[in-house]
Design a protein around this motif. Structure first.
Motif: not given
Length: 264
Positions: A209-218
Motif C-alpha cells: 500500500l501507499r498513499t495516492s495523490r488525490v486528483g493525480g494519476r491514480y
C-alpha cells in the motif's frame, strides 16, 4: 459483518474499530487494558484477553465472520509479540471455524518493488533493517505462520504510518510493494484492511500500500472503485469510499512513526 479486531488499542486498531462501527459492522475489540480503547458505540463489544493464549481468545472469535489483527510491539523490546500472538490467533480461529483473517505486516518485510529508487534500495531499506531487525524478523515469522495456516488470509504491507485522516484513495499492489511507497495514514490502512475482507481476489495474498495523490494519476471519482494494471508489474488497485459499502469519515488517533517501529 461480525468482526473481531485484535490489537484494538493501537493506532491502526482503533481506526479499524471506529470505521467498522461506522460501516454498520458488529465489532468485538480484543484488548489487554479496556481503558486504553477510547472508541465507543452501538455494536461494540470489548473483550479482555491474552493474545498469546488461544483459549483466552475463543470467546472473542466464536461465531464471528472474520478477524483483523493489528498486533505489533510498541518497541523493539516487544519484538516477538507478532509471531506469538498470531500463532495463538490462528489456532483459535481454526477451533472456532472462522476462516477470513487479515493482518498487518510492514513494507520492508515484503519484496523490493520493481522500479524502486536507488536511495531506497541501497540506503533506506538496509538502514531500516539494521535498526529494526528484531521487529522485521518477528513480522516475517508471523507471515510464515499465516501462510502455513488453513485460514483465508490477507497480509498488508504498509510503509511509514501517519495520523492523517482517511481518504479512501491509495495505491495497492497485489503480491508486491508499491514503488516509491513512503507513507500511508493509519486511517487509510484501516480502510484497506476492511475493504479486503469482502474481496474474493484478496485472499491468500499479500498487498502493498501507499498513499495516492488525490486528483493525480491514480485517483478515482468519489464513490467509485477502479483497478489499474501497470504493464510488467503486479496488479495495482486504487480505492475511494463508497457510500453504504466502505467506511468513510475523518478519523485520527495513534502515534506517527516509521512502520518499522511497529506502532500500529
Amino acid at each position: 459483518m461480525e468482526l473481531t479486531v485484535l490489537g484494538a488499542t493501537g493506532g491502526t486498531g482503533r481506526q479499524v474499530v471506529q470505521q467498522a462501527l461506522e460501516a454498520g459492522h458488529s465489532v468485538t475489540a480484543v484488548v489487554r487494558d479496556p481503558s486504553r480503547l477510547p472508541v465507543t458505540g452501538a455494536g461494540l463489544t470489548v473483550v479482555t484477553a491474552d493474545v498469546t493464549d488461544p483459549e483466552s481468545l475463543l470467546p472473542a472469535l466464536e461465531g464471528r465472520d472474520a478477524a483483523i489483527s493489528a498486533l505489533g510491539p510498541r518497541g523493539r523490546k516487544q519484538a516477538r509479540i507478532a509471531a506469538a500472538g498470531t500463532r495463538a490467533i490462528l489456532s483459535a480461529l481454526d477451533t472456532c471455524g472462522v476462516r477470513r483473517f487479515a493482518a498487518v505486516s510492514a513494507a520492508p518485510v515484503g519484496p523490493l518493488p520493481e522500479g524502486e529508487g536507488v536511495v531506497a534500495r541501497t540506503v533506506l531499506i538496509p538502514l531500516l533493517w539494521a535498526v529494526f531487525r528484531d521487529v522485521y524478523t518477528d513480522l516475517a515469522a508471523m507471515e510464515g505462520e499465516i501462510r502455513r495456516s488453513s485460514a483465508d488470509w490477507t497480509i498488508v504491507w504498509p510503509p511509514r504510518l501517519t495520523d492523517k485522516p482517511v481518504t479512501g484513495t491509495y495505491r495497492r499492489v497485489g503480491g508486491g510493494n508499491v514503488p516509491h511507497g513512503r507513507s500511508i495514514s493509519r486511517a487509510d490502512l484501516a480502510h484497506a484492511l476492511l475493504a479486503v475482507l469482502d474481496e474474493p481476489t484478496a485472499g491468500n495474498r499479500a498487498w502493498g500500500l501507499r498513499t495516492s495523490r488525490v486528483g493525480g494519476r491514480y485517483a478515482t471519482p468519489a464513490g467509485r472503485h477502479r483497478s489499474v494494471r501497470d504493464p510488467g508489474r503486479p496488479s495495482v488497485s486504487c480505492f475511494r469510499p463508497v457510500t453504504g459499502q466502505l467506511p468513510r469519515g475523518r478519523l485520527s488517533g495513534g502515534r506517527v512513526g516509521v512502520r518499522g517501529s511497529r506502532r500500529p
